[in-house]
Design an enzyme around this catalytic site. Sequence first.
Site, PDB file in Angstrom:
ATOM      1  CG  HIS A  93      -9.981  -5.250   0.662  1.00 12.46           C
ATOM      2  ND1 HIS A  93     -10.324  -6.363   1.406  1.00 12.46           N
ATOM      3  CD2 HIS A  93      -8.659  -5.040   0.879  1.00 12.46           C
ATOM      4  CE1 HIS A  93      -9.252  -6.806   2.054  1.00 12.46           C
ATOM      5  NE2 HIS A  93      -8.227  -6.024   1.755  1.00 12.46           N
ATOM      6  CG  ASP A 122     -12.982  -8.282   1.834  1.00  8.65           C
ATOM      7  OD1 ASP A 122     -12.862  -7.331   1.040  1.00  8.65           O
ATOM      8  OD2 ASP A 122     -12.477  -8.265   2.983  1.00  8.65           O
ATOM      9  CD  GLU A 175      -4.934  -7.686   1.920  1.00  7.82           C
ATOM     10  OE1 GLU A 175      -5.786  -6.896   2.380  1.00  7.82           O
ATOM     11  OE2 GLU A 175      -3.701  -7.499   2.042  1.00  7.82           O
ATOM     12  CD  GLU A 233      -2.813  -1.372   2.343  1.00 10.25           C
ATOM     13  OE1 GLU A 233      -2.828  -0.477   3.208  1.00 10.25           O
ATOM     14  OE2 GLU A 233      -3.513  -2.395   2.425  1.00 10.25           O
ATOM     15  CG  ASN A 243      -0.817  -7.111  -1.131  1.00 10.30           C
ATOM     16  OD1 ASN A 243      -1.463  -7.702  -1.996  1.00 10.30           O
ATOM     17  ND2 ASN A 243      -1.243  -6.973   0.117  1.00 10.30           N
TER      18      ASN A 243
END
Length: 415
Positions: free
Chosen positions: A226, A258, A256, A149, A190
């Site tokens: 996300h 979701d 990750e 990030e 990432n």
Amino acid sequence: MYSTAFLAALLAPAAVNAQLNDLAVRAGLKYFGTALGEGSINSDSQYAAILSDKSMFGQLVPENGQKWDATEPSRGQFTYTQGDITANTARRNGQGMRCHTLVWYSQLPNWVNSGSWTRQTLQSVIETHISNVMGHYKGQCYAWDVVNEAINDDGTWRPSPFYNTFQTDYFAIAFNAAKRADPAAKLYYNDYNLEYNQAKTDRAVELVKIVQAAGAPIDGVGLQAHLIVGSTPSRSNLATVLRRFTALGVEVAYTELDIRHSSLPASSSALATQGNDYANVVGSCLDVAGCVGVTVWGFTDKYSWIPQTFPGTGAALIYDSNFNKKPAWTSVSSVLAAKATGNPPVSSSTSTFTTITTPPVTTTTTSARPTSTSSAGGPEQTRWGQCGGNGWTGPTRCQSPWTCQKLNDWYWQCL
Ligand code: 9MR
């Protein structure tokens, strides 16, 4: 020497369960994985049982246990109690591990955040952190998120003690240190919101080029994914983004995943849309050579970071909070199974990801065709639920008006 019958008996259940990791491997991915919540694994036996099933999740990521605040809370004092929860679980179950994360602006201990750094002192701090933490897990991590990030949503570089001291030079420092610490691990950048192909994606492409131009090693880009129900990009747009990175010679993965509902409770049509969104994400990975796997950021709505961070939203995962499989689980399973059809079972010995060495499965299985969808007795499956397929032992009848339809040898679904 084991007899063929013995090996068949030993291996057949895992080969025919048609769970997500098994299907993902048959479909050509290295794994289907999940984050492990360190607070849940020892307190919830249902959680632990599903997470520990390698046929469902071939790879685990510590949700918090390997972050800087957990591993080096004071300068030079390293503790691995939290991170080892995942490593020990994965080892016990024969699962692999993605490791997360080394150089990140968040979950930094105060001594890093509030230190007053020169380039020289901070470089030494980064290198010491990476060599210790990666050294502790050496040989156990398929991949490490080395830098996490580093980019704001508008595409500008994110301020942090690292950026403020080095500008972008800290990327090469971190990736070089990572290579020295565990040469076999895949080294990843990432980030989230790379999926929309906007300014942030452009900047991540630039980041990879910056690391490569500095002569430092970078092997992969992790797209966190996300996402939001109904706003998830299409399968082909997602594949386009993935290819922007693979064109640079790095692999990609969803790290990750979701997909949250914006309002709760989710209606049945919202759950179906969520399922389609999940299928688009997983499908795009299947469509791109160089996309190695998919990791969900937790698997049950019982435990997720989302409600705390985005109050009023959530239910973003593939099992509900009572551990029932949601339509999203079925969609993921279907899209994997569709690609897996025609591919023989892949044993762990031929997979490039898993470390368990078992001989290839040689048994052939016959399709477990549903016996009937008529008035015969027995439990009835709900819409979207599985109702047949090799190894399936659950209900083979569907609630009216749905009928049990074959998607492939491993998967029949109430549609
Ligand atoms: O899921 C993690 C949550 O338990 C922590 O409180 C949070 C703190 O920053 O981090 C969450 O995981 C994040 C991951 O490490 C990096 N990408 C975003 C994830 C969700 O916030």
